[in-house]
Design a protein around this motif. Structure first.
Motif, PDB file in Angstrom:
ATOM      1  N   LEU A 250      -2.022   5.778   5.307  1.00  0.00           N
ATOM      2  CA  LEU A 250      -0.941   4.947   4.790  1.00  0.00           C
ATOM      3  C   LEU A 250       0.384   5.354   5.416  1.00  0.00           C
ATOM      4  CD1 LEU A 250      -1.885   4.859   1.006  1.00  0.00           C
ATOM      5  CD2 LEU A 250      -2.475   3.221   2.791  1.00  0.00           C
TER       6      LEU A 250
ATOM      7  N   TYR B 231       1.950   8.508   9.197  1.00  0.00           N
ATOM      8  CA  TYR B 231       0.914   8.083   8.257  1.00  0.00           C
ATOM      9  C   TYR B 231       0.313   9.302   7.562  1.00  0.00           C
ATOM     10  CZ  TYR B 231       0.828   3.394  10.334  1.00  0.00           C
ATOM     11  OH  TYR B 231       1.156   2.134  10.762  1.00  0.00           O
TER      12      TYR B 231
ATOM     13  N   HIS C  11      -5.448   9.917  -2.611  1.00  0.00           N
ATOM     14  CA  HIS C  11      -5.347  10.343  -1.224  1.00  0.00           C
ATOM     15  C   HIS C  11      -5.421  11.844  -0.998  1.00  0.00           C
ATOM     16  CE1 HIS C  11      -4.784   6.208  -0.484  1.00  0.00           C
ATOM     17  NE2 HIS C  11      -3.754   6.177  -1.290  1.00  0.00           N
TER      18      HIS C  11
ATOM     19  N   ARG D 125       0.834  -1.204   0.000  1.00  0.00           N
ATOM     20  CA  ARG D 125       0.000   0.000   0.000  1.00  0.00           C
ATOM     21  C   ARG D 125       0.867   1.252   0.000  1.00  0.00           C
ATOM     22  NH1 ARG D 125      -3.679   0.207   4.762  1.00  0.00           N
ATOM     23  NH2 ARG D 125      -4.893   1.679   3.530  1.00  0.00           N
ATOM     24  N   THR D 126       2.005   1.207   0.734  1.00  0.00           N
ATOM     25  CA  THR D 126       2.889   2.369   0.760  1.00  0.00           C
ATOM     26  C   THR D 126       3.436   2.659  -0.627  1.00  0.00           C
ATOM     27  OG1 THR D 126       3.503   1.890   3.031  1.00  0.00           O
ATOM     28  CG2 THR D 126       4.973   3.332   1.785  1.00  0.00           C
TER      29      THR D 126
ATOM     30  N   TRP E 163       0.866   4.243  -2.800  1.00  0.00           N
ATOM     31  CA  TRP E 163       0.674   5.663  -2.478  1.00  0.00           C
ATOM     32  C   TRP E 163       1.759   6.511  -3.112  1.00  0.00           C
ATOM     33  CZ3 TRP E 163       3.427   9.451   0.099  1.00  0.00           C
ATOM     34  CH2 TRP E 163       2.698  10.593   0.420  1.00  0.00           C
TER      35      TRP E 163
END
Length: 244
Positions: free
Chosen positions: A61, A57, A31, A3-4, A7
């Protein structure tokens, strides 16, 4: 793909589209909550809470992992807009129980910021957003900025034993434009001259912002400084993506 990582890629794609004035598709960078043509911001992060490694975060994320006190991340480029930031203990599995935040921050286009995690005057962890003035100072000079982010009362900043900044309180800053060279600087409690930090030789570089953060805790005996340098007039020559 983590997920990081998704992003990071989403931010890079969205930022590139913002630069050329094209609206980002919904799945390109979901985001940031707002997008603006040519809307790019420069963002750094400073960790000034003693003895507390953290994770950072952004919009749920994790973008910084095991971030250590007294260190900086960035600067990085982000699409301008509004973000939700939360700071957790370094071993947290998510951002549901932050030690700081969550807070909502807005980054304006063509502007440089430093987000600082630090202590309030009474010692509670908090976060502040500082705007970095990257305008070019006169030839042969640089900008010295002092930011009070410590659990301590008001302070004076002395150069060669003479106060040059007085009554600086947390979480505020003061700036001086000085000839390039070295300043013998110290920090004392307001109205006194006995150093609680320093003295130390602080280099002032032409066309550079030298930003000194006073951080730590007076009562715990952990007062110290961290130094960030940013080139004036150079907003866009830094990486696009945050590193985990």
């Amino acid at each position: 793909m983590t997920r990081t990582r998704k992003w990071r890629i989403g931010v890079a794609i969205g930022a590139a589209l913002a630069l050329i004035g094209v609206a980002a598709p919904a799945n390109a960078a979901p985001h940031p909550s707002t997008w603006r043509p040519f809307g790019i911001s420069q963002v750094s992060v400073f960790h000034g809470v003693p003895a507390m490694p953290v994770d950072v975060y952004v919009n749920g994320l994790r973008v910084l992992n095991d971030f250590q006190p007294g260190t900086f991340a960035g600067p990085y480029l982000l699409p301008s807009g509004t973000y939700r930031l939360a700071i957790t203990a370094a071993d947290a599995r998510n951002d549901r129980n932050p030690v700081i935040g969550p807070v909502t921050v807005s980054f304006a286009r063509n502007t440089s910021y430093t987000v600082a995690a630090h202590l309030t005057p009474t010692g509670t962890p908090t976060a502040s957003v500082f705007t970095n003035d990257l305008s070019v100072s006169p030839s042969g000079t640089g900008r010295l900025v002092v930011r009070h982010t410590a659990a301590a009362p008001a302070v004076d900043v002395l150069a060669g034993g003479t106060p040059v900044i007085t009554g600086l309180t947390n979480p505020n800053e003061a700036a001086l434009v000085l000839p390039a060279g070295t300043v013998n600087a110290s920090v004392a409690l307001a109205g006194t001259t006995a150093p609680v930090i320093g003295p130390a030789a602080v280099p002032v570089t032409a066309k550079t912002d030298t930003i000194v953060y006073a951080w730590g805790s007076a009562s715990a005996g952990t007062l110290t400084v961290a130094v960030q340098t940013l080139r004036q007039g150079r907003l866009f020559d830094v990486p696009w993506m945050l590193h985990r």
